[in-house]
Write a protein that holds these residues in place. Structure first.
Motif, PDB file in Angstrom:
ATOM      1  N   GLU A 227      19.788  27.867 -33.856  1.00 49.01           N
ATOM      2  CA  GLU A 227      19.988  27.463 -32.489  1.00 49.01           C
ATOM      3  C   GLU A 227      20.797  28.656 -31.758  1.00 49.01           C
ATOM      4  O   GLU A 227      21.660  28.938 -32.021  1.00 49.01           O
ATOM      5  N   ILE A 228      19.946  29.228 -30.839  1.00 46.90           N
ATOM      6  CA  ILE A 228      20.560  30.637 -30.103  1.00 46.90           C
ATOM      7  C   ILE A 228      21.409  29.918 -28.915  1.00 46.90           C
ATOM      8  O   ILE A 228      20.946  29.102 -28.259  1.00 46.90           O
ATOM      9  N   MET A 229      22.350  30.741 -28.849  1.00 53.40           N
ATOM     10  CA  MET A 229      23.303  30.479 -27.957  1.00 53.40           C
ATOM     11  C   MET A 229      23.761  31.441 -27.014  1.00 53.40           C
ATOM     12  O   MET A 229      24.151  31.182 -25.728  1.00 53.40           O
ATOM     13  N   ASP A 230      23.431  32.650 -27.352  1.00 54.48           N
ATOM     14  CA  ASP A 230      23.542  33.816 -26.587  1.00 54.48           C
ATOM     15  C   ASP A 230      22.695  35.143 -27.072  1.00 54.48           C
ATOM     16  O   ASP A 230      22.459  35.045 -28.113  1.00 54.48           O
ATOM     17  N   VAL A 231      22.650  35.980 -26.249  1.00 48.32           N
ATOM     18  CA  VAL A 231      21.808  37.158 -26.552  1.00 48.32           C
ATOM     19  C   VAL A 231      22.487  38.500 -25.997  1.00 48.32           C
ATOM     20  O   VAL A 231      22.983  38.428 -24.959  1.00 48.32           O
ATOM     21  N   VAL A 232      22.375  39.674 -26.580  1.00 43.87           N
ATOM     22  CA  VAL A 232      22.977  40.733 -26.369  1.00 43.87           C
ATOM     23  C   VAL A 232      21.533  41.782 -26.297  1.00 43.87           C
ATOM     24  O   VAL A 232      20.903  41.546 -27.109  1.00 43.87           O
ATOM     25  N   TYR A 233      21.531  42.656 -25.477  1.00 37.85           N
ATOM     26  CA  TYR A 233      20.432  43.741 -25.434  1.00 37.85           C
ATOM     27  C   TYR A 233      21.230  45.320 -25.781  1.00 37.85           C
ATOM     28  O   TYR A 233      22.479  45.408 -25.785  1.00 37.85           O
ATOM     29  N   PRO A 234      20.545  46.018 -26.048  1.00 37.53           N
ATOM     30  CA  PRO A 234      20.850  47.453 -26.341  1.00 37.53           C
ATOM     31  C   PRO A 234      21.484  48.130 -25.230  1.00 37.53           C
ATOM     32  O   PRO A 234      21.250  47.720 -23.925  1.00 37.53           O
ATOM     33  N   GLU A 235      22.614  48.917 -25.485  1.00 39.11           N
ATOM     34  CA  GLU A 235      23.259  49.883 -24.225  1.00 39.11           C
ATOM     35  C   GLU A 235      22.196  50.495 -23.710  1.00 39.11           C
ATOM     36  O   GLU A 235      21.006  50.990 -24.257  1.00 39.11           O
ATOM     37  N   CYS A 236      22.368  50.780 -22.283  1.00 39.24           N
ATOM     38  CA  CYS A 236      21.389  51.557 -21.666  1.00 39.24           C
ATOM     39  C   CYS A 236      21.571  53.176 -22.055  1.00 39.24           C
ATOM     40  O   CYS A 236      22.683  53.586 -22.458  1.00 39.24           O
ATOM     41  N   ALA A 237      20.336  53.682 -21.933  1.00 36.43           N
ATOM     42  CA  ALA A 237      20.413  55.074 -22.165  1.00 36.43           C
ATOM     43  C   ALA A 237      21.012  55.875 -21.004  1.00 36.43           C
ATOM     44  O   ALA A 237      21.370  55.432 -19.758  1.00 36.43           O
ATOM     45  N   PRO A 238      21.393  57.076 -21.077  1.00 39.45           N
ATOM     46  CA  PRO A 238      22.338  57.881 -20.081  1.00 39.45           C
ATOM     47  C   PRO A 238      21.300  58.014 -18.930  1.00 39.45           C
ATOM     48  O   PRO A 238      19.771  58.325 -19.290  1.00 39.45           O
ATOM     49  N   GLN A 239      21.894  58.289 -17.785  1.00 37.91           N
ATOM     50  CA  GLN A 239      21.095  58.503 -16.606  1.00 37.91           C
ATOM     51  C   GLN A 239      21.612  59.779 -15.772  1.00 37.91           C
ATOM     52  O   GLN A 239      22.843  59.982 -15.936  1.00 37.91           O
ATOM     53  N   LYS A 240      20.743  60.515 -15.681  1.00 36.65           N
ATOM     54  CA  LYS A 240      21.119  61.895 -14.909  1.00 36.65           C
ATOM     55  C   LYS A 240      21.538  61.735 -13.469  1.00 36.65           C
ATOM     56  O   LYS A 240      21.255  60.693 -12.856  1.00 36.65           O
ATOM     57  N   PRO A 241      22.763  62.468 -13.192  1.00 34.07           N
ATOM     58  CA  PRO A 241      23.465  62.202 -11.965  1.00 34.07           C
ATOM     59  C   PRO A 241      22.341  62.436 -10.761  1.00 34.07           C
ATOM     60  O   PRO A 241      21.574  63.700 -10.972  1.00 34.07           O
ATOM     61  N   LEU A 242      22.522  61.996  -9.646  1.00 40.43           N
ATOM     62  CA  LEU A 242      21.717  62.351  -8.346  1.00 40.43           C
ATOM     63  C   LEU A 242      22.505  63.074  -7.463  1.00 40.43           C
ATOM     64  O   LEU A 242      23.661  62.705  -7.170  1.00 40.43           O
ATOM     65  N   LYS A 243      21.717  64.108  -6.832  1.00 36.33           N
ATOM     66  CA  LYS A 243      22.323  64.816  -5.917  1.00 36.33           C
ATOM     67  C   LYS A 243      21.759  64.304  -4.624  1.00 36.33           C
ATOM     68  O   LYS A 243      20.562  64.983  -4.415  1.00 36.33           O
ATOM     69  N   ASP A 244      22.449  63.806  -3.752  1.00 38.42           N
ATOM     70  CA  ASP A 244      21.733  63.309  -2.671  1.00 38.42           C
ATOM     71  C   ASP A 244      21.288  64.109  -1.575  1.00 38.42           C
ATOM     72  O   ASP A 244      20.361  64.137  -1.006  1.00 38.42           O
ATOM     73  N   SER A 245      22.036  65.121  -1.451  1.00 38.91           N
ATOM     74  CA  SER A 245      21.743  66.154  -0.583  1.00 38.91           C
ATOM     75  C   SER A 245      20.364  67.085  -0.664  1.00 38.91           C
ATOM     76  O   SER A 245      19.836  67.723   0.092  1.00 38.91           O
TER      77      SER A 245
END
Length: 476
Positions: free
Chosen positions: A181-199
């Protein structure tokens, strides 16, 4: 006439000059899904691919599970939550959590073992519209090397999409042998994301899918209007000012319409294997459709860079990742093949625009997951696209129900080393967009459902500086 003047010759206003944001020929992850024809091997099993996926995502799911549930340190209604190493270790009536791989069974799922038993394993099977029978609920299980447990709780499973190939942690109680009987679920941690330079980013990118160029006259007119809109021949000064900012066109699969005149029985006969190298060489594409696609690109290429991805309907292999469309299909554009002006990419593909990382598919991954969903609706596309980020695997059903190359100790569909800034999926029923925020890192991903142009007349415009999107409709 200078090159800049030549590129902008269709823009009549003095203030409108087309930006140039071509996707570079070489960048990290450019060839993430490319498979060299000389090194392809189809004799290996899929076990190492499954094992790689599990090993890469298990620890990341375990980390989130420990943060959320702990091991004997937290309680629910007075009962301590305990971690179990294996599904086989689960004890009836005790609250616990365990990590495993989801497996979904449904009535109409393709089954190679049944095909072998019937002697039809050398025939390409017709794909079912749905794997479910009359909106039945599929049987969802969690498995590891020790065994399987059926996940029970229909309401929870309807609200939390789990499909074959996902690596998750589940919290619950075994209510009877083999039923959890499933009550809750967790997923894998997110992979790293490169920072964005808006300019570093400006301009816009147009994304279109499902051109489905065929023999019908109305396709020609819609394509002509789309071409005129993109190069700035339609509308007033305000429209041309807007269009001048579109520096790149991404064609996300299903560019040509396959012939539909072969009935299913004849279709099966045509795919019966005649030798050790595959099926009969019977074309399902009209030469005129392929010529029109080539001409469409040729008329746009002087105004903007173009990226072409193969799709389910295109003359490309059936297995993911689909390799770039053959260069012979672009006879009018031979002079720019291999340059930044015309890129033939894989499906799926990674793209880089001045540091903005984009991941895109032509839609087979999402369309296959839809077949697992009871009571399908238009909103399923975005639900699945969001879920792909939760799963950290955007093609979880390969190779179970989606054909894919048998990678050796690798699964390129896992978001392992990098999280994209933009994730788009082509050939969907309608345009939708959303932002997914990783609960553990806070990283954000712009999600885009790109509609089929042939049926909707819609093209998506992505603003590179804000990552906001809008849709333009071409009507006849």
């Amino acid at each position: 006439m200078s090159y800049s003047q030549y590129v902008n010759k269709e823009i009549e206003t003095q203030s409108a000059h087309r930006k140039d944001n071509a996707i570079p020929v070489e960048f990290e992850k450019r060839n993430e899904f490319f498979i060299d024809a000389k090194s392809r091997k189809y004799d290996q099993q899929y076990f190492s691919m499954y094992q790689y996926r599990y090993n890469r995502l298990h620890q990341r799911a375990l980390s989130n599970a420990m943060k959320k549930w702990g091991d004997g340190t937290r309680k629910v209604d007075g009962q301590a939550i305990v971690k179990q190493e294996k599904i086989l270790d689960i004890e009836g009536g005790k609250l616990c959590w365990v990590i495993g791989t989801v497996f979904v069974d449904a009535k109409y799922k393709l089954n190679i073992l049944n095909d072998v038993e019937k002697g039809t394993d050398d025939v390409l099977p017709l794909e079912p519209v749905s794997y479910l029978d009359n909106n039945e609920q599929p049987i969802v299980m969690l498995e590891d090397e020790s065994g399987r447990a059926i996940l029970h709780n229909e309401e929870f499973l309807q609200n939390n999409l789990l499909v074959t190939g996902c690596i998750v942690g589940v919290l619950g109680i075994e209510i009877q042998a083999g039923i959890f009987e499933i009550m809750d679920v967790v997923y894998p941690e997110c992979a790293p994301q490169k920072p964005l330079k808006d300019s570093a980013r400006s301009g816009k990118i147009a994304i279109v899918s499902g051109l489905n160029i065929g023999l019908e006259g109305h396709y020609d007119l819609k394509l002509e209007l789309l071409k005129q809109y993109l190069i700035g021949e339609l509308g007033g000064d305000e429209d041309k000012q807007f269009n001048s900012n579109i520096s790149q066109l991404i064609i996300a699969g299903d560019s040509v319409e396959p012939l539909q005149t072969i009935d299913e029985e004849e279709d099966l006969k045509n795919y019966i294997t005649t030798n050790n190298y595959g099926s009969k060489n019977i074309s399902k594409y009209n030469n005129e459709s392929l010529t029109q696609l080539d001409q469409f690109i040729s008329e746009l290429i002087t105004s903007m860079s173009i990226t072409v991805m193969p799709g389910d309907h295109d003359p490309a292999e059936i297995c993911l990742p689909q390799q770039p469309l053959h260069k012979s299909l672009f006879k009018s554009n031979q002079s720019v093949l291999g340059s930044e002006r015309l890129s033939r990419l894989t499906n799926p593909t990674w793209l880089d625009v001045n540091g903005l990382r984009m991941l895109g598919t032509s839609g087979q991954n999402v369309n296959d997951v839809k077949k697992y969903v009871a009571r399908q609706s238009d909103s399923d596309s975005m639900k699945i696209i969001r879920a792909s980020m939760k799963w950290q695997n955007f093609v979880p059903t390969a190779p179970d129900t989606l054909y894919c190359y048998p990678f050796d100790n690798c699964d390129p569909f896992v978001l392992d080393s990098e999280l994209p800034h933009v994730y788009f999926v082509g050939n969907q029923d309608k345009f939708e967009t959303d932002v997914y925020k990783c609960p553990d890192s806070g990283a954000q991903v712009r999600l885009i459902s790109v509609p089929q142009f042939g049926s909707t007349g819609e093209v998506v415009i992505l603003d590179l500086s804000t990552l906001e999107t809008e849709v333009v409709m071409i009507e006849i």
